[in-house]
Write an enzyme that holds these catalytic residues in place. Structure first.
Site, mmCIF file in Angstrom:
data_model
loop_
_atom_site.group_PDB
_atom_site.id
_atom_site.type_symbol
_atom_site.label_atom_id
_atom_site.label_comp_id
_atom_site.label_asym_id
_atom_site.label_seq_id
_atom_site.Cartn_x
_atom_site.Cartn_y
_atom_site.Cartn_z
ATOM 1 N N GLU A 36 0.924 -1.103 0.185
ATOM 2 C CA GLU A 36 -0.160 0.020 -0.014
ATOM 3 C C GLU A 36 0.867 1.050 -0.015
ATOM 4 O O GLU A 36 0.745 2.191 -0.682
ATOM 5 C CB GLU A 36 -0.914 -0.005 1.121
ATOM 6 C CG GLU A 36 -2.002 -0.985 1.074
ATOM 7 C CD GLU A 36 -2.784 -1.066 2.435
ATOM 8 O OE1 GLU A 36 -3.973 -0.865 2.783
ATOM 9 O OE2 GLU A 36 -2.141 -1.672 3.445
ATOM 10 N N ASP A 38 4.004 1.333 -1.103
ATOM 11 C CA ASP A 38 4.754 1.561 -2.439
ATOM 12 C C ASP A 38 3.441 2.307 -3.467
ATOM 13 O O ASP A 38 3.905 3.029 -4.328
ATOM 14 C CB ASP A 38 5.058 0.115 -2.902
ATOM 15 C CG ASP A 38 6.418 -0.307 -2.228
ATOM 16 O OD1 ASP A 38 6.690 0.693 -1.649
ATOM 17 O OD2 ASP A 38 6.623 -1.566 -2.280
ATOM 18 N N LYS A 115 24.255 8.241 25.976
ATOM 19 C CA LYS A 115 25.062 9.149 24.983
ATOM 20 C C LYS A 115 25.438 8.377 23.940
ATOM 21 O O LYS A 115 26.242 7.413 23.629
ATOM 22 C CB LYS A 115 26.401 9.208 25.835
ATOM 23 C CG LYS A 115 27.273 10.075 25.033
ATOM 24 C CD LYS A 115 28.605 10.752 26.061
ATOM 25 C CE LYS A 115 29.500 11.510 25.421
ATOM 26 N NZ LYS A 115 29.773 11.652 23.824
ATOM 27 N N ARG A 136 28.826 19.212 13.214
ATOM 28 C CA ARG A 136 29.518 20.093 14.406
ATOM 29 C C ARG A 136 30.511 20.910 13.900
ATOM 30 O O ARG A 136 30.751 22.055 14.401
ATOM 31 C CB ARG A 136 29.753 19.058 15.575
ATOM 32 C CG ARG A 136 30.416 20.008 16.681
ATOM 33 C CD ARG A 136 30.672 18.726 17.886
ATOM 34 N NE ARG A 136 30.877 19.734 19.084
ATOM 35 C CZ ARG A 136 32.072 20.102 19.285
ATOM 36 N NH1 ARG A 136 33.044 19.817 18.720
ATOM 37 N NH2 ARG A 136 32.482 20.785 20.467
ATOM 38 N N CYS A 430 38.413 -24.939 -5.395
ATOM 39 C CA CYS A 430 38.576 -24.536 -3.965
ATOM 40 C C CYS A 430 37.017 -24.582 -3.291
ATOM 41 O O CYS A 430 36.319 -23.886 -3.671
ATOM 42 C CB CYS A 430 39.068 -23.434 -3.567
ATOM 43 S SG CYS A 430 39.348 -22.796 -2.048
HETATM 44 S S1 IVH Z 1 23.698 16.935 24.795
HETATM 45 C C1 IVH Z 1 26.038 21.190 25.082
HETATM 46 N N1 IVH Z 1 22.644 14.538 24.434
HETATM 47 O O1 IVH Z 1 28.194 13.746 22.824
HETATM 48 C C2 IVH Z 1 26.370 19.826 24.374
HETATM 49 N N2 IVH Z 1 24.792 15.070 23.645
HETATM 50 O O2 IVH Z 1 30.524 15.531 23.967
HETATM 51 C C3 IVH Z 1 25.242 19.215 24.951
HETATM 52 N N3 IVH Z 1 25.973 13.105 22.432
HETATM 53 O O3 IVH Z 1 28.782 16.167 20.452
HETATM 54 C C4 IVH Z 1 25.137 17.781 24.272
HETATM 55 N N4 IVH Z 1 24.509 11.675 23.009
HETATM 56 O O4 IVH Z 1 27.192 14.418 19.689
HETATM 57 C C5 IVH Z 1 23.619 15.341 24.121
HETATM 58 N N5 IVH Z 1 21.982 12.431 24.490
HETATM 59 C C6 IVH Z 1 22.968 13.227 24.205
HETATM 60 C C7 IVH Z 1 23.903 12.924 23.531
HETATM 61 C C8 IVH Z 1 25.156 13.985 23.166
HETATM 62 C C9 IVH Z 1 25.548 11.733 22.246
HETATM 63 C C10 IVH Z 1 27.136 13.550 21.870
HETATM 64 C C11 IVH Z 1 27.181 14.737 21.082
HETATM 65 C C12 IVH Z 1 27.917 16.026 21.582
HETATM 66 C C13 IVH Z 1 28.954 15.100 22.566
HETATM 67 C C14 IVH Z 1 29.385 15.809 23.620
#
Ligand code: IVH
Length: 667
Positions: A36, A38, A115, A136, A430
Site C-alpha cells: 500500500e 509503495d 550518550k 558540528r 577450492c
Molecule cells: S547533549 C552542550 N545529549 O556527545 C552539549 N549530547 O560531548 C550538549 N551526544 O557532541 C550535548 N548523545 O554529539 C547530548 N543524549 C545526548 C548525546 C550527546 C551523544 C554527543 C554529542 C556531543 C557529544 C558531547
C-alpha cells in the site's frame, strides 16, 4: 488532471507518506502494508514526473539521493556547538550533582539519556521545512551536508502538528545500527573491499560521502536531543522532547527523569549492563538538569555547559590468550583471518573468537604466537582485539605471519594491487569458493531457490552432485533420493524450486552470477542499459567504464568475468536451461527512437533529476554514458554546462542539443 488538481493531490500524497514514514521509522508502528505504501509512493513519483515544477523540497522522493557534491559549503552555527564535560568516575558524577544542588536555590531534577556513539548534527527548519543540515565541525562552523541528511528516513523533511516556529534548530546524533554496520561490512568483504572499523567511524565517513546515493544505501538513523527557538517558551528539557516527538522527530524511548543520586546510580548501573543488548552503540550516559531556568542560572564555560555531564563507560575489556588464527575463504576467494582465543568472560558472554579483518591488522597489532591480547566489545557479535600485552609475551614467541597458501585447497595466495586482502586464485577447485558461489546464486535476492541454503549446498557439493551453478539444473529427483535428509517430498520440493528459478528476470540472473563488485542494485542498472547478456558481452571496456555507476574497477571486473572460458561455459549451459539472459520484452520501453544512440546529459535540466533523465533516455532505447568521449554521439546540454565539456564535445564532433530538442526527438 490539471495543474491545480495535481498540486493538491501531490500535497495529499506527501502528507500521507510523511505520516506513514513517521509511524514506520520513528514509532515502529506501521499501519499499512509495504504494498500500500509503495502504491502511494509510485503515484507521487508519477505525478512529479509529469509536473516537475511541483516537486517540493520536502517530498519523500527527495530522500533517495543522487546528487554528487564536490565540496560541502561551510555553515556558521548561530549558537556554538559546545561539548560535554565527562568522567569515568562515579564519584565525580556525584560531585557534579551535589555541587549543582548547592549552586542554586531553585528545585530541579535531572534528565538522563543515552550518550549515542555517533556524529552530532544540527538541523535547521524554516516554517517547518528542513533547509540545512550541518555537522558540528569545530563547534563554530561545520559542513552543510543537507543532501546526505535528507536520505536519513527518520529526519523529518517537514514538521507536522502545531506550534511550528518560523525558525527552529534541532540538534541530535546520527548513528548507524550495529546490524546495518555488520551487513555493510559483510558486503564489503564479499566484494573484496577492506572492512570498516566501527559504526561510529562509518557514520562519520558516510555523512561526508560525496555521493548521496551511497549515503542512502548505507542506512543511517537519527535521534534528536535538543532544540533552539526564540518563538516558544519551554520550562523543561522533557517538555522540549515531547514537543520534538509531536513534530515528528525520533526521540529516545530511554530518556528518564531522575531526582536524586540513588535514582541516577540505578539508571547508570542498569545501562552499564544492558547496553550490549541495544541495537546501537552508546559510550555513556548524559546527565542534564531538566529545568531550563536553572540551566540559564548555571551557565556554561567556554567549552561546555555546567548543567550537564557525561558519565562514560569504560570499554568492556578482558585479557586472554591467543590460541591460533583460523583463515576463512569467501566466495570470491578472499581470505579472512579470525583469532581463536582461550575462552574468557566479557560483558556477560563467553568469547572464543575475535575479528582481525586482514593482514594489515595482524601487522598493526604485531601479533605473536600465544600472545596475551585485550579483547574489547562494542555492540558487534564478534569482539575485536584492541591491543597486545607485550610485557607478557614469551621472548621466544614467533611473530605471526599471514598464511601463504589457501587453508582449504593449498594453492598459493595472491594479492590484488591496491587491496589489503589476500585471495585464493583457485576459484574452480577450492571448495569454500564453489559452495559460496552456489549459495550466492541460490540466494533469495538472486535466483531465489527455496530450500537451497548453505548446508544443502555443502552436502550436494560434497556428494559430487554439483560443482557449479549450471549443474543445479541437471539435478533430478532421482539423483537426490539416495542422499541423507532427502525423502521423496523434500527432493521434489528442491527440484521444483530449482525449476522455478528459471523465471527469475535478467537483472537477478546478472546479480546471481556473482561478478565481483556487481551487487543487487548495480545489476539492475546494468540490465537496464544492456538489456541482454549479449549486449553486455559486446560492450567494450571503454563503453562499460562510461556507463553510469560502473567506472574502471567494476568494468574490468565484468570484462574479466565474462572473458573467462569456465564462466562462458557455465553461461552457455545456463542458456540451454532457459535461464533469462535477456530482459523480458521491454514492456517499459516507450519507443525505440533513440535505439543504440549513446547520450550524455550535462548541466542542470530544471525539474529533472539525473536518474530520471537516464531512465527517460533508456526508455527510448538510448545508452547513457558518463563522460564525453569519442564513443559519445549526442550531448544534451543543460543550463550550466561547463565550457570545457562543450569544447571537448565540439572537438570530437559530438552532436550537441538542448533539452527542448531532446524532447522533440522522443515525442
Ligand atoms: S547533549 C552542550 N545529549 O556527545 C552539549 N549530547 O560531548 C550538549 N551526544 O557532541 C550535548 N548523545 O554529539 C547530548 N543524549 C545526548 C548525546 C550527546 C551523544 C554527543 C554529542 C556531543 C557529544 C558531547
Amino acid at each position: 488532471m490539471n495543474l491545480e488538481q495535481a498540486e493538491k493531490r501531490i500535497e495529499q500524497l506527501i502528507q500521507e507518506i510523511q505520516y506513514h514514514d513517521n509511524l514506520y521509522y520513528n514509532q515502529n508502528l506501521p499501519v499499512i502494508s509495504d504494498r500500500e505504501y509503495d502504491a502511494l509512493y509510485q503515484e507521487l513519483v508519477k505525478l512529479e514526473n509529469q509536473y516537475p515544477e511541483l516537486i517540493k523540497p520536502y517530498s519523500p522522493t527527495q530522500r533517495v539521493g543522487g546528487s554528487i557534491t564536490k565540496n560541502f559549503p561551510t555553515f556558521q552555527h548561530n549558537i556554538p556547538f559546545l561539548s560535554l564535560s565527562n568522567s569515568y568516575s562515579i564519584e565525580e558524577i556525584h560531585d557534579f550533582i551535589l555541587r549543582n544542588q548547592k549552586l542554586t536555590e531553585k528545585p530541579f531534577v535531572f534528565i538522563l539519556q543515552h550518550k549515542f556513539d555517533g556524529v552530532a548534527l544540527s538541523l535547521h527548519y524554516k516554517k517547518g521545512i528542513l533547509t540545512h543540515a550541518v555537522t558540528r565541525g569545530d563547534g563554530t562552523k561545520g559542513d552543510d551536508i543537507t543532501p546526505n541528511a535528507k536520505t536519513i528516513r527518520s529526519i523529518p523533511l517537514q514538521l507536522k502538528g502545531n506550534n511550528i516556529p518560523d525558525d527552529l534548530e534541532v540538534r541530535g546524533e546520527v548513528f548507524m545500527h550495529i546490524k546495518d554496520f555488520e551487513k555493510l561490512n559483510q558486503e564489503r568483504l564479499e566484494n573484496g573491499e577492506p572492512p570498516l572499523m566501527n559504526p561510529r567511524n562509518t557514520t562519520s565517513g558516510t555523512l561526508k560521502l560525496q555521493d548521496s546515493k551511497e549515503v542512502a544505501r548505507r542506512k543511517l538513523d537519527f535521534v534528536a536531543y535538543y532544540l533552539f527557538t526564540n518563538e516558544l517558551n519551554f520550562l523543561t528539557d522533557f517538555e522540549q522532547l515531547e514537543q520534538l516527538k509531536l513534530w515528528g522527530f525520533p526521540v529516545s524511548e530511554h530518556n528518564q527523569i531522575c531526582k536524586d543520586i540513588p535514582e541516577i546510580d540505578s539508571y547508570l548501573q542498569h545501562w552499564k549492563e544492558k547496553r550490549f543488548s541495544l541495537s546501537y552503540d552508546i559510550d555513556g550516559i548524559v546527565i542534564k538538569i531538566n529545568e531550563l531556568e536553572v540551566r540559564e542560572e548555571l551557565g556554561s564555560t567556554a567549552k561546555s555547559p555546567r548543567w550537564a555531564i557525561a558519565y562514560k563507560y569504560e570499554a568492556e575489556k578482558a585479557i586472554t590468550q591467543l590460541e591460533s588464527i583460523s583463515y576463512q575463504v569467501g566466495r570470491t576467494g578472499v581470505i579472512t583471518p579470525v583469532a581463536n582465543l582461550k575462552p574468557v568472560l566479557l560483558a556477560g558472554t563467553t568469547v572464543k573468537r575475535a575479528s582481525i579483518y586482514n593482514e594489515d591488522e595482524i601487522q598493526r597489532l604485531d601479533l605473536h604466537e600465544n600472545d596475551y591480547v585485550i579483547v574489547e566489545k562494542g555492540g558487534e557479535i564478534i569482539p575485536k582485539i584492541s591491543s597486545v600485552v607485550k610485557e607478557k609475551r614469551n621472548p621466544q614467541a614467533k611473530k605471526l605471519e599471514f598464511i601463504k597458501n589457501c587453508p582449504s585447497c593449498g594453492k598459493e595466495l595472491i594479492k590484488i594491487s591496491g587491496e589489503a586482502n589476500w585471495y585464493c586464485p583457485n576459484s574452480e577447485g577450492c571448495n569454500p569458493q564453489i559452495i559460496g558461489r552456489i549459495e550466492h546464486f541460490a540466494h533469495r535476492k538472486a535466483m531465489n531457490i527455496d530450500g537451497l541454503g548453505s548446508e544443502i549446498v555443502t552436502q550436494l557439493v560434497n556428494a559430487g552432485i554439483i560443482h557449479n551453478v549450471a549443474d543445479l539444473y541437471d539435478i533430478t529427483v532421482e539423483k537426490l533420493l539416495p542422499l541423507e535428509r532427502f525423502a521423496k517430498k523434500s527432493a521434489e520440493n528442491l527440484y521444483q524450486s530449482i525449476q522455478k528459478s528459471k523465471e527469475q528476470p535478467f537483472e537477478k540472473v546478472l546479480f546471481a552470477l556473482g561478478i565481483r563488485h556487481v551487487g543487487e542494485n548495480l545489476a539492475k542498472k546494468i540490465a537496464h542499459q544492456y538489456p541482454s547478456l549479449e549486449e553486455l558481452q559486446n560492450a567494450s571496456l571503454e563503453q562499460l567504464i562510461e556507463t553510469p555507476d560502473v567506472g574502471e574497477t567494476i568494468a574490468k571486473s565484468i570484462k574479466d568475468f565474462l572473458s573467462k572460458p569456465e564462466n562462458q561455459q557455465i553461461i552457455q549451459r545456463l542458456k540451454k536451461h532457459q535461464i533469462q539472459f535477456q530482459k523480458q520484452n521491454n514492456t517499459e520501453n516507450l519507443s525505440n527512437k533513440l535505439k543504440g544512440i549513446t547520450i550524455l546529459f550535462s548541466g542542470t535540466i530544471p525539474g529533472y533529476k539525473r536518474e530520471e533523465l537516464v531512465a527517460l533516455a533508456q526508455n527510448h532505447g538510448a545508452k547513457v554514458l558518463s563522460s564525453v568521449s569519442k564513443n559519445l554521439q549526442l550531448l544534451v546540454a543543460g543550463e550550466d554546462i561547463g565550457p570545457k565539456k562543450l569544447e571537448k564535445a565540439q572537438e570530437l564532433g559530438v552532436k550537441i542539443i538542448n533539452f527542448d530538442e531532446f524532447q522533440k526527438m522522443i515525442e
